[in-house]
Design a protein around this motif. Sequence first.
Motif, PDB file in Angstrom:
ATOM      1  N   GLY A   1      -3.616   2.777   3.605  1.00 16.08           N
ATOM      2  CA  GLY A   1      -2.266   3.072   4.053  1.00 16.08           C
ATOM      3  C   GLY A   1      -2.177   3.618   5.453  1.00 16.08           C
ATOM      4  O   GLY A   1      -1.080   4.024   5.894  1.00 16.08           O
TER       5      GLY A   1
ATOM      6  N   ASP B   1      -1.770   3.657   9.440  1.00 13.34           N
ATOM      7  CA  ASP B   1      -0.999   2.733  10.259  1.00 13.34           C
ATOM      8  C   ASP B   1      -1.794   2.209  11.446  1.00 13.34           C
ATOM      9  O   ASP B   1      -2.549   2.950  12.097  1.00 13.34           O
ATOM     10  CB  ASP B   1       0.283   3.393  10.765  1.00 13.34           C
TER      11      ASP B   1
ATOM     12  N   GLN C   1       1.717   9.981   7.043  1.00 10.93           N
ATOM     13  CA  GLN C   1       0.554   9.273   6.522  1.00 10.93           C
ATOM     14  C   GLN C   1      -0.218  10.180   5.571  1.00 10.93           C
ATOM     15  O   GLN C   1       0.097  11.356   5.419  1.00 10.93           O
ATOM     16  CB  GLN C   1      -0.354   8.835   7.681  1.00 10.93           C
TER      17      GLN C   1
ATOM     18  N   ARG D   1       8.249   7.311   1.689  1.00  9.46           N
ATOM     19  CA  ARG D   1       7.079   6.756   1.016  1.00  9.46           C
ATOM     20  C   ARG D   1       7.172   7.153  -0.454  1.00  9.46           C
ATOM     21  O   ARG D   1       7.843   8.132  -0.789  1.00  9.46           O
ATOM     22  CB  ARG D   1       5.768   7.310   1.619  1.00  9.46           C
TER      23      ARG D   1
ATOM     24  N   ALA E   1      -4.547  -3.062  -2.116  1.00  7.13           N
ATOM     25  CA  ALA E   1      -3.581  -2.768  -1.058  1.00  7.13           C
ATOM     26  C   ALA E   1      -2.553  -3.874  -0.858  1.00  7.13           C
ATOM     27  O   ALA E   1      -1.449  -3.614  -0.367  1.00  7.13           O
ATOM     28  CB  ALA E   1      -4.313  -2.504   0.261  1.00  7.13           C
TER      29      ALA E   1
ATOM     30  N   GLU F   1       0.873  -1.176   0.000  1.00  9.78           N
ATOM     31  CA  GLU F   1       0.000   0.000   0.000  1.00  9.78           C
ATOM     32  C   GLU F   1       0.910   1.226   0.000  1.00  9.78           C
ATOM     33  O   GLU F   1       1.634   1.480   0.959  1.00  9.78           O
ATOM     34  CB  GLU F   1      -0.916   0.018   1.219  1.00  9.78           C
TER      35      GLU F   1
ATOM     36  N   GLN G   1       7.329   2.309   5.537  1.00 14.66           N
ATOM     37  CA  GLN G   1       8.041   1.651   4.450  1.00 14.66           C
ATOM     38  C   GLN G   1       9.552   1.772   4.567  1.00 14.66           C
ATOM     39  O   GLN G   1      10.285   0.920   4.073  1.00 14.66           O
ATOM     40  CB  GLN G   1       7.581   2.236   3.123  1.00 14.66           C
TER      41      GLN G   1
ATOM     42  N   ARG H   1       0.718   4.276   0.465  1.00 14.96           N
ATOM     43  CA  ARG H   1       0.606   5.343   1.469  1.00 14.96           C
ATOM     44  C   ARG H   1       1.095   4.934   2.848  1.00 14.96           C
ATOM     45  O   ARG H   1       1.214   5.789   3.739  1.00 14.96           O
ATOM     46  CB  ARG H   1      -0.861   5.800   1.562  1.00 14.96           C
ATOM     47  N   TRP H   2       1.360   3.657   3.062  1.00 15.80           N
ATOM     48  CA  TRP H   2       1.713   3.187   4.405  1.00 15.80           C
ATOM     49  C   TRP H   2       2.960   3.911   4.911  1.00 15.80           C
ATOM     50  O   TRP H   2       3.955   4.061   4.189  1.00 15.80           O
ATOM     51  CB  TRP H   2       1.935   1.672   4.379  1.00 15.80           C
TER      52      TRP H   2
END
Length: 612
Positions: free
Chosen positions: A245, A247, A507, A537, A592, A191, A197, A193-194
């Motif tokens: 994304g 958390d 985020q 990200r 995702a 995903e 990463q 947007r997570w």
Amino acid sequence: MRDEFRTTDEGVRFRDLNGNGVMDPYEDPRLSAEERVEDLLGRLSIEEKVGLLFHTVIEIGDEGELREEPGAISKSPTSVVVLGKHLTHFNVHGMRTAREGARWNNRLQALAARSPHGIPVTISTDPRHAFVENSGVAFAAGPFSQWPEPLGLAALDDVDLVRRFAEIAGREYRAVGIRMALHPQVDLPTEARWGRQAQTFGYDAERVAEMTGAYLEGFQWERLGPDSVACITKHFPGGGPQLDGEDAHFPYGREQVYPGGRFEEHLRPFVEAIRRGTAGIMPYYGMPVGLVRHGEPIEEVGFSYSRQIVTDLLREELGYDGVVLSDWELINDNHVGDQVLPARAWGVEELSPRERLLRLLDAGVDQFGGEECVELLQELLAEGAVAEERIDRSARRILLVKFRLGLFDDPYVDEDEAERIVGAAEFRAEGERAQAESVTVLQNRDRTLPLFRGGRPRIYAEGVATDALAGYGDRVAAPEEAELALVRIGAPFEPRDDLFLEAWFHQGSLEFPPGLVARLRRIAAHCPLVVVVNLDRPAILTPLVPFAAAIAVEFGTSDAALLAALSGRIPPRGVLPVDIPRSMDAVRAAFADMPDGTEDPVFRRGTGLTIG
């Protein structure tokens, strides 16, 4: 500090941990770890066994003193948790110098030697060899050698370098007494947007598995022993496919989804970690939504609460019999100052702390991260709600790691040696070279890179220190005066600061604000513009492509290392470990859990130009 050491008439040196003047079997270094565990387990009180099942945060006092009051995050004075609550596992946060860390370790181990059976402390840490500073995720390097984030190691696509990093990091950890790494983080960040990463190895499952094996080999060696740092591989069964994304540290990010049906792919690095003998595994906070496996719906509760995940899948199907350590604060709300972060009891929010603890035990968890509520477990034992045999099962696994690490035989370290090893010039040089080489060039019009080939240009720069630039050119105040513009920026995110830890997590949208894009375009109208983005990200770089002379991304790089790369002095060789999506519409439309899932990315995974 060392008066617990004795020598038998036969010349065997041992630690008299219970102070009875005799070398009991658990104190005998000649016996196997398994034999010593069984002897010790039979001697321990319920209170000592219960203490083994908790693993909380601890802070170092000034000059390496033991902190005897609650800290910024730690909940209790050191002597209370060690001698009163019998805890023997602590996640250390700030460490200002190597000497301070070594001194504190020795004082902490000497305190633990005063407990009834002298069980040594296991000091653990989140990653602390790169750039991210986030108490919920990782710490900047400080006195340790500094390397790119794991995503930068993935960009180098060099398994041998991953192993070399782990060897160096493990050696530095051991020098200050850290014997447990709360990493590697082998989630596949599918995903885009997570926000976690940077600490992953990207999402090529097979390549991540190879890097996981090398990482474990570097820290633990071929098997866990006195020269090892025990690794807790996380976050089982893969924390990357977070809904939108968001958390799972936070209530709005609790859902983990698998619309592409790729659950098994996310398991792949953990299968390799188990094969390589990882000392521990940590399930993630997230709760699976709509997941069906082998025709059976998976209960929608946080992974640590799920017997289907921890016992049926991890223990029985995958054959794992090591320590399962829960992620932090699953039982009680976390109060820090005037801020509160609700217990991450996703799917079981309505349960009381005692009911949550029972659920975790029933699922198969051995140790409770971020908690020290020993009285709660003692009450459940006294009531008969939990059997002592269940506690023994987890205590046995936990003690086995301690014995294999050699902590019962000598947990002390040498302060002078710690100062010599941690941040040694050789290690720093290797880390800085890796930083430079991991820089990934995505666009290079008119061979703008390498920079500085024609003498000392007039440079307009943002985000780069003047002293770092001094060796390459003359800094000017405005783009109109420059022959070259170098702008260094971070990947975009939506700032949030309502819940504890939230401000440290990046985020939300991956789009740069339009004002920034317009300002960069104006700079590019005056001179060639080189844009460098810190890629924690996958930022939407699409608006920059038409006007930037060169675009590069980095994953944790000092100014000096960045300039060494852009000048070609240390040629960059990074390749993207993830796609760079073309738009947020593509991100929102992607599944995702699916690697390479965004349509028509502006830069594909594997992209990386050479310069020179």
